[in-house]
Design a protein around this motif. Structure first.
Motif, PDB file in Angstrom:
ATOM      1  N   PHE A  55       0.961  -1.208   0.058  1.00 26.26           N
ATOM      2  CA  PHE A  55      -0.020   0.035   0.039  1.00 26.26           C
ATOM      3  C   PHE A  55       0.874   1.122   0.200  1.00 26.26           C
ATOM      4  N   ARG A  56       1.960   1.215   0.804  1.00 24.27           N
ATOM      5  CA  ARG A  56       2.834   2.420   0.727  1.00 24.27           C
ATOM      6  C   ARG A  56       3.491   2.676  -0.576  1.00 24.27           C
ATOM      7  N   GLU A  57       3.779   1.550  -1.127  1.00 27.99           N
ATOM      8  CA  GLU A  57       4.645   1.582  -2.548  1.00 27.99           C
ATOM      9  C   GLU A  57       3.508   2.130  -3.543  1.00 27.99           C
ATOM     10  N   PHE A  58       2.356   1.664  -3.395  1.00 26.66           N
ATOM     11  CA  PHE A  58       1.164   2.314  -4.367  1.00 26.66           C
ATOM     12  C   PHE A  58       0.862   3.840  -3.917  1.00 26.66           C
ATOM     13  N   ILE A  59       0.832   4.204  -2.844  1.00 29.49           N
ATOM     14  CA  ILE A  59       0.776   5.668  -2.485  1.00 29.49           C
ATOM     15  C   ILE A  59       1.773   6.461  -3.103  1.00 29.49           C
TER      16      ILE A  59
ATOM     17  N   ASP B 274      -5.506   5.416 -10.583  1.00 35.42           N
ATOM     18  CA  ASP B 274      -5.825   3.930 -10.176  1.00 35.42           C
ATOM     19  C   ASP B 274      -6.662   4.204  -8.818  1.00 35.42           C
ATOM     20  N   LEU B 275      -6.358   4.973  -8.088  1.00 37.66           N
ATOM     21  CA  LEU B 275      -7.148   5.362  -6.754  1.00 37.66           C
ATOM     22  C   LEU B 275      -8.446   5.952  -7.010  1.00 37.66           C
TER      23      LEU B 275
END
Length: 125
Positions: free
Chosen positions: A5-9, A16-17
């Motif tokens: 999740f941190r990498e995604f943010i 995507d979000l």
């Protein structure tokens, strides 16, 4: 999961979000309709709607208890109808992905030749 999740943010995938939020809202409508149209009538037919009346001075704690009971009942039903089957499907998909697949096709002759030239140039330097 938190690391992913941190990498995604940190990637800044705002699109995507945004898509996820919209899909979540649409899925929320589906769950609400499913609950209203199928689960609530089923619960009312089997055991009736929970109705607790508990007034304490000016506060009606029965409303809170009714909501909590409804949440627990609906949550349990949704868990066993949606979440549990999706988790099983996800496990099967991961297991299938881990199985060894077909061998990779052999590289064409020109690609092999270019790789050899690259390796020779690397060794000279």
């Amino acid at each position: 999961m938190l690391k992913e999740f941190r990498e995604f943010i940190l990637k800044g995938n705002a699109i995507d979000l945004a898509v996820g939020v919209l899909i979540g809202a649409a899925f929320g409508d589906v769950v609400k309709a499913f609950t209203t149209g199928i689960i609530n009538p089923l619960i009312n037919a089997v055991g009736g709607k929970p109705d607790v009346s508990l007034k304490l001075w000016i506060f009606d704690l029965g409303v809170v208890i009714n909501s909590a009971l409804s949440l627990i009942i609906v949550g349990a039903i949704l868990f066993f109808i949606f979440i549990k089957p999706m988790n099983n499907l996800k496990k099967r998909m991961e297991k299938k992905a881990e199985e060894p697949g077909a061998p990779e096709p052999e590289l064409p002759a020109d690609v092999k030749l270019l790789a050899e030239i690259r390796d020779l140039l690397k060794n000279k330097a």
